[in-house]
Design a protein around this motif. Structure first.
Motif, PDB file in Angstrom:
ATOM      1  N   THR A 144     -85.012 123.122  27.044  1.00  0.00           N
ATOM      2  CA  THR A 144     -85.800 122.259  26.162  1.00  0.00           C
ATOM      3  C   THR A 144     -85.566 122.625  24.713  1.00  0.00           C
ATOM      4  OG1 THR A 144     -87.542 122.130  27.849  1.00  0.00           O
ATOM      5  CG2 THR A 144     -88.116 121.437  25.619  1.00  0.00           C
ATOM      6  N   HIS A 166     -81.048 118.189  26.893  1.00  0.00           N
ATOM      7  CA  HIS A 166     -82.377 118.453  27.434  1.00  0.00           C
ATOM      8  C   HIS A 166     -82.326 118.260  28.940  1.00  0.00           C
ATOM      9  CE1 HIS A 166     -86.911 117.367  27.744  1.00  0.00           C
ATOM     10  NE2 HIS A 166     -86.795 118.673  27.581  1.00  0.00           N
ATOM     11  N   CYS A 196     -89.112 112.861  28.329  1.00  0.00           N
ATOM     12  CA  CYS A 196     -90.058 113.891  28.725  1.00  0.00           C
ATOM     13  C   CYS A 196     -90.622 113.523  30.098  1.00  0.00           C
ATOM     14  CB  CYS A 196     -91.176 114.053  27.702  1.00  0.00           C
ATOM     15  SG  CYS A 196     -92.222 112.598  27.450  1.00  0.00           S
ATOM     16  N   THR A 245     -96.073 119.093  28.574  1.00  0.00           N
ATOM     17  CA  THR A 245     -94.990 118.108  28.563  1.00  0.00           C
ATOM     18  C   THR A 245     -93.917 118.552  27.580  1.00  0.00           C
ATOM     19  OG1 THR A 245     -96.630 116.382  29.029  1.00  0.00           O
ATOM     20  CG2 THR A 245     -94.446 115.674  28.315  1.00  0.00           C
ATOM     21  N   SER A 246     -92.813 119.038  28.110  1.00  0.00           N
ATOM     22  CA  SER A 246     -91.729 119.558  27.273  1.00  0.00           C
ATOM     23  C   SER A 246     -91.063 118.430  26.493  1.00  0.00           C
ATOM     24  CB  SER A 246     -90.679 120.257  28.138  1.00  0.00           C
ATOM     25  OG  SER A 246     -91.247 121.319  28.866  1.00  0.00           O
ATOM     26  N   ALA A 299     -92.112 116.249  24.373  1.00  0.00           N
ATOM     27  CA  ALA A 299     -92.773 114.952  24.168  1.00  0.00           C
ATOM     28  C   ALA A 299     -92.848 114.556  22.703  1.00  0.00           C
ATOM     29  CB  ALA A 299     -94.179 114.988  24.768  1.00  0.00           C
ATOM     30  N   ALA A 325     -89.548 112.768  22.064  1.00  0.00           N
ATOM     31  CA  ALA A 325     -88.980 111.926  23.117  1.00  0.00           C
ATOM     32  C   ALA A 325     -89.094 110.447  22.795  1.00  0.00           C
ATOM     33  CB  ALA A 325     -89.664 112.226  24.447  1.00  0.00           C
ATOM     34  N   GLY A 355     -90.709 108.505  28.450  1.00  0.00           N
ATOM     35  CA  GLY A 355     -91.334 109.442  29.367  1.00  0.00           C
ATOM     36  C   GLY A 355     -91.247 108.925  30.792  1.00  0.00           C
TER      37      GLY A 355
END
Length: 376
Positions: free
Chosen positions: A30, A87, A122, A157-158, A160, A163, A166
Motif C-alpha cells: 500500500t 497497489h 481500495c 481501508t488501505s 482510500a 482511491a 472501491g
C-alpha cells in the motif's frame, strides 16, 4: 525452486536498467499519500514493459504467469528495492473479481486503468464490528428505482484517501453470508467521507470511510444480488503471495540489527541468540514459501495460512530485536529510524491480511480436521 531461470534473469535485467521515478521505494502493498505519484508512474512503466498484472490473462494485458513466476517477480522486486506493483487491491483483488463476476461493461471500462496505474482501488470490507468475521457486515445497500442507496461505515481501508474506486461488501438481504452483495463504488460520490488514520509510525495508509446515503447506479452491482460472499472469498489470500519476498527485507533487517548492536557495544550472547533464531525463522519462511510455490498452491490455500503465521511472528521477533539492539537510543530516536519503524509496524502484522487466530482456525479445520469454530 522450480522457477523458470530465464524469466527470472529477464526480470533482473529489466530492473537494473529501468529508470526509477523520483521518490520511489519499496513501500509494500500500500502506498502512502506521498508515494502515490511515484507508484503510479512505476506502474505505468511495468505496464509498458509487460510486467504489470502478471497473473491476468493475455487478452487483458497480463502474461498468465504461473504462481512460481509471480513469486519470482515479487522476490526480484524486493531485492531491487522497488514495489512489485502500484497497489495490492486493484491488480490482485478487484481485477480478478471483475473478470470472474463483473459485467462486460465493467470489465471493459475498469480493468485497463487498473493495469496501467491510472486508477487506485481500495477494499471496503472491514467494519468496526466486522473485521475477521465479514459475515457480520452491517453496511446496507437498499434497492431503489434508480439503483441502490448505501449507508454504513468501513475501517482499516488501505489507500482510500487516494482511491478512485472501491470494492464494497454490503448487506442487501438478511443476516449471514447469503445476504451480502458486492459493488463498484466511485470514491468521489456525494455522501462518501474518508478520514485517514494515523499509525504509530506516523504513516496514514489506513482510513475510516463513511457512506451516508450514497447513490449507486444499477450497474454498480458485481455479479448478482446475494453473491457478495463468493466475491469476498475470491479476493482473500492473494496478498500472501509475496510473503516469501518479505524474507529479503527481513534478512536486510537482521544485518541492520547486527550493525546497530555492534556499533553500540550491545551485541552480547542474548542478542546473538535472538538474531540466530530469527535468521532460522526467515529461512524457514522462505523454504516453506518455495515449497508452496513449487507445488503450484493457490495463494488462498491453507499453505499460505502457514506462511502468514510464520511471517508475522518472525517479523514481530525482528522488531523486538531491533529495539534491543538500539537500547536507550530506541526511546529517543525519531520515527524515521528504520529499526524503530519496523518495530512499530510489526505490531499490526498479526492482524492485517487475516488475523493469526483466523489462520490457525483455517489450519485446524481444513488440514487437521478439528471441529469447526462454534458460532455465537
Amino acid at each position: 525452486m522450480s522457477t523458470d531461470l530465464a524469466f527470472r534473469s529477464e526480470i533482473r535485467e529489466w530492473l537494473v536498467q529501468a529508470p526509477r521515478p523520483a521518490g520511489l521505494h519499496d513501500y509494500g502493498p500500500t502506498p502512502t499519500p506521498d508515494d502515490v505519484q511515484a507508484g503510479r508512474a512505476w506502474q505505468r512503466q511495468l505496464a509498458d514493459a509487460g510486467y504489470a498484472c502478471l497473473h491476468w490473462p493475455r487478452d487483458r494485458g497480463g502474461r498468465q504467469a504461473t504462481v512460481a513466476e509471480q513469486a519470482a517477480f515479487a522476490e526480484e522486486c524486493a531485492l531491487a528495492g522497488v514495489p512489485r506493483q502500484f497497489h495490492l487491491v486493484g491488480p490482485d483483488l478487484a481485477g480478478p473479481v471483475l473478470m470472474a463476476y463483473g459485467s462486460a461493461d465493467q470489465r471493459d471500462t475498469l480493468l485497463e486503468p487498473i493495469r496501467t496505474g491510472e486508477h487506485l482501488w481500495c477494499q471496503l470490507f472491514s467494519e468496526p464490528g466486522a473485521g475477521s468475521d465479514l459475515a457480520s457486515v452491517r453496511t446496507r445497500a437498499v434497492p431503489t428505482d434508480d439503483g441502490w442507496v448505501v449507508d454504513g461505515q468501513k475501517v482499516w481501508t488501505s489507500g482510500a484517501a487516494d482511491a478512485q474506486y472501491g470494492l464494497l461488501l454490503a448487506r442487501t438481504g438478511g443476516p449471514g453470508h447469503g445476504g451480502l452483495s458486492a459493488f463498484v463504488v466511485p470514491m468521489n460520490l456525494d455522501g462518501i467521507t474518508v478520514r485517514p488514520l494515523v499509525q504509530m509510525n506516523g504513516e496514514s495508509k489506513f482510513n475510516e470511510v463513511f457512506l451516508d446515503g450514497v447513490l449507486l447506479s444499477p450497474e454498480a452491482l458485481i455479479g448478482v444480488e446475494g453473491q457478495g460472499w463468493a466475491v469476498a472469498t475470491a479476493t482473500l489470500g492473494r496478498e500472501r503471495l509475496s510473503l516469501g519476498s518479505n524474507a529479503v527485507g527481513m534478512l536486510k533487517a537482521l544485518e541492520e540489527i547486527t550493525a546497530a548492536a555492534r556499533s553500540r557495544g550491545r551485541l552480547g550472547d542474548h542478542l546473538k541468540a535472538g538474531v540466530t533464531d530469527a535468521w532460522l525463522g526467515v529461512w524457514l519462511l522462505r523454504s516453506t514459501w518455495e515449497r508452496a510455490v513449487a507445488e503450484g498452491t493457490e495463494p488462498g490455500g491453507p499453505a499460505f495460512s502457514v506462511l502468514k503465521v510464520i511471517s508475522t511472528t518472525t517479523y514481530q521477533a525482528i522488531g523486538d530485536l531491533g529495539m534491543e539492539a538500539l537500547g536507550l537510543d530506541g526511546l529517543t530516536s525519531e520515527l524515521d529510524e528504520p529499526l524503530v519503524d519496523r518495530m512499530l509496524v510489526a505490531h499490526a502484522q498479526t492482524i492485517l491480511g487475516g488475523t493469526s487466530e483466523i489462520q490457525r482456525n483455517i489450519l485446524g479445520e481444513r488440514i487437521l480436521g478439528l471441529p469447526r469454530e462454534p458460532k455465537p
